[in-house]
Design an enzyme around this catalytic site. Structure first.
Site, PDB file in Angstrom:
ATOM      1  N   HIS A  83     -13.009 101.679 -16.395  1.00 49.53           N
ATOM      2  CA  HIS A  83     -12.222 102.907 -16.383  1.00 49.53           C
ATOM      3  C   HIS A  83     -12.970 104.035 -15.704  1.00 49.53           C
ATOM      4  CE1 HIS A  83      -8.654 104.981 -18.040  1.00 49.53           C
ATOM      5  NE2 HIS A  83      -9.421 106.056 -17.934  1.00 49.53           N
ATOM      6  N   ASP A 162      -1.932 108.903 -27.264  1.00 47.55           N
ATOM      7  CA  ASP A 162      -2.625 109.439 -26.084  1.00 47.55           C
ATOM      8  C   ASP A 162      -1.631 110.000 -25.075  1.00 47.55           C
ATOM      9  OD1 ASP A 162      -4.936 109.911 -24.319  1.00 47.55           O
ATOM     10  OD2 ASP A 162      -3.995 108.385 -23.079  1.00 47.55           O
ATOM     11  N   ARG A 169      -2.225 118.428 -23.633  1.00 47.55           N
ATOM     12  CA  ARG A 169      -3.492 118.950 -23.098  1.00 47.55           C
ATOM     13  C   ARG A 169      -3.317 119.419 -21.666  1.00 47.55           C
ATOM     14  NH1 ARG A 169      -7.121 114.138 -23.383  1.00 47.55           N
ATOM     15  NH2 ARG A 169      -8.660 115.503 -22.449  1.00 47.55           N
ATOM     16  N   SER A 184      -9.515 109.905 -25.608  1.00 52.21           N
ATOM     17  CA  SER A 184      -8.394 109.479 -24.773  1.00 52.21           C
ATOM     18  C   SER A 184      -8.733 108.195 -24.019  1.00 52.21           C
ATOM     19  CB  SER A 184      -8.049 110.616 -23.801  1.00 52.21           C
ATOM     20  OG  SER A 184      -7.203 110.185 -22.772  1.00 52.21           O
ATOM     21  N   LYS A 188      -7.622 103.875 -25.150  1.00 55.82           N
ATOM     22  CA  LYS A 188      -6.846 102.972 -24.282  1.00 55.82           C
ATOM     23  C   LYS A 188      -7.560 101.642 -24.063  1.00 55.82           C
ATOM     24  CE  LYS A 188      -6.234 106.253 -21.242  1.00 55.82           C
ATOM     25  NZ  LYS A 188      -5.802 107.609 -20.939  1.00 55.82           N
TER      26      LYS A 188
HETATM   27  N1  URA Z   1      -8.663 110.167 -18.182  1.00 54.67           N
HETATM   28  C1  URA Z   1      -8.048 109.890 -19.373  1.00 54.67           C
HETATM   29  O1  URA Z   1      -7.527 108.796 -19.541  1.00 54.67           O
HETATM   30  N2  URA Z   1      -8.052 110.808 -20.335  1.00 54.67           N
HETATM   31  C2  URA Z   1      -8.629 112.014 -20.202  1.00 54.67           C
HETATM   32  O2  URA Z   1      -8.602 112.789 -21.127  1.00 54.67           O
HETATM   33  C3  URA Z   1      -9.252 112.314 -18.965  1.00 54.67           C
HETATM   34  C4  URA Z   1      -9.253 111.372 -17.983  1.00 54.67           C
END
Ligand code: URA
Ligand code: CA
Length: 416
Positions: A83, A162, A169, A184, A188
């Site tokens: 990620h 999320d 946000r 966040s 995931k």
């Molecule tokens: N990428 C994400 O998935 N979440 C965030 O808060 C920032 C970047």
């Protein structure tokens, strides 16, 4: 969570104290169920952004977010995910996923869409004729187990908290918080069933973390939260002070990824170099010993990418025939000197608006990188889609002396 109690917790966070673990769960559950007032949650998020949350609060928040949806499980193999915290010309996933899969790693990648000036892997994949990214959890797991990799979009079933909190946000300028970003991202990865994760935390003008200290704080928090779920990780803090790849724009980025995996671009450039390094980290985490670089030079990674795309619905003949927009113009240097900066935010925004106006295969292609020496008349940038090149001149600066180069990988953190 009633309004009175939430007001007490907001005041607690406003005054710099910790919110208890069980309260995070009640807040997240309440917000997903529409019983928590959005104004109150927005206020709490701003207090968190200003005063921070500690490691234990971040873990409690992440657990609550994971529990808001399903968690995927794979029966046969350990699964590795990767990620990035988001950047411009950051096509690493389209490269690292098939490279690692060609080496025998099982990769289950849940990817996102574009955010602000940064690109999204899902938007890039969708320029390919036939490709589907809205895979059901069953189909996603099946592809990972048979082909070795799949890239799917986040669904309503995985971490719905999320999705909803992220959108709030975004509207309330509370994205750049170490604890909120860590929760966040990690939520995931855990929900998608990863057994080990490679994280790419971007640092620089084009990233959420502008300086190395903040990026290190985010990297450490990500490791700590991932470990709390019993999963190992490797974090790379990498430069996002200029675009990573040479081509910016959804379709152009996919074409660049194809060209790299076909061996048509030197692996010494920033994008392929980082992709090979991160793929190698995925291979290492999986306990395998293959060479990531060899997967590119042998053509095996490109073969694996095409297998994955075909399994996700791609018409490969049509994909192979894709080309950039035929409307193009080139910006040339008007003075001798060195490229001292390329603004990733300006470039990301320009590419997004070109794609919106002129289609998926519009965008920007850089002929130079920061540090390059140029002479009057040298090509700097080709604009696809638009006919007027000089409106993009403010994306870069040319100076009389060579700039200090920033390292591509600024820091590595071993979270095993
Ligand atoms: N990428 C994400 O998935 N979440 C965030 O808060 C920032 C970047
Ligand atoms: Ca991206």
């Amino acid at each position: 969570m009633d309004a009175q109690e939430l007001r007490r917790l907001i005041a607690l966070k406003r005054d710099g104290h910790a919110v208890p673990a069980e309260s995070w769960k009640a807040i997240v559950d309440g917000y997903v169920a529409d019983t928590v007032d959005e104004a109150q949650l927005a206020s709490l998020l701003m207090a968190v952004t200003l005063n921070g949350i500690d490691g234990n609060e971040t873990i409690a928040l992440t657990q609550a977010m994971v529990a808001s949806g399903e968690i995927l499980h794979y029966s046969k193999h350990p699964v590795i995910d990767k990620h990035s915290s988001g950047g411009v010309g950051d096509t690493v996933s389209l490269l690292a996923v098939p490279i690692a899969a060609a080496a025998g790693v099982h990769v289950a990648k849940l990817a996102g869409r574009a955010l602000g000036h940064t690109g999204g892997t899902i938007d890039k994949l969708e320029v390919l004729p036939g490709v589907r990214t809205d895979l059901s959890p069953e189909r996603f797991i099946e592809l990972v187990e048979t082909i070795g990799c799949a890239i799917a979009s986040q669904s309503a079933k995985l971490v719905p908290a999320d999705r909803k909190i992220y959108a709030l946000r975004d509207r309330t300028a509370t994205v750049p918080s170490v604890g909120l970003i860590a929760a966040s991202i990690v939520s995931k990865k855990i929900a998608a069933g990863a057994d080990a994760i490679v994280y790419d935390v971007k640092v620089g003008r084009g990233a959420f973390m502008h300086d190395l200290d903040r990026a290190k704080a985010l990297a450490e928090r990500i490791v700590c939260v991932t470990k709390s779920f019993g999963k190992p990780s490797l974090v790379f803090i990498t430069d996002m002070d200029e675009p990573l790849g040479r081509q910016i724009g959804d379709g152009l980025e996919v074409l660049e990824a194809f060209a790299i995996l076909r061996g048509e671009q030197p692996l010494t450039e920033r994008l392929p170099k980082l992709a090979v390094r991160l793929a190698q980290a995925m291979i290492d985490l999986a306990g395998l010993s293959a060479s990531a670089k060899e997967m590119v030079t042998s053509g095996k990674a490109f073969e694996r990418l095409e297998m994955m795309l075909e399994a996700q619905g791609a018409d490969l003949v049509a994909c192979r025939a894709l080309v950039p927009s035929s409307v193009q113009t080139t910006l040339r240097a008007e003075s001798d000197g060195y490229i001292t900066s390329i603004d990733p935010v300006a470039v990301g925004e320009a590419a997004r608006s070109l794609v919106l106006k002129y289609g998926s295969f519009a965008g920007l292609q850089w002929h130079v990188a920061v540090g390059d020496k140029v002479r009057i008349g040298d090509p700097l940038l080709t604009v696809y889609g638009d006919e007027i090149a000089n409106q993009y001149v403010s994306c870069l600066t040319i100076g009389v002396s060579a700039p200090t180069l920033r390292p591509l990988i600024a820091f590595e953190l071993d979270g095993r």
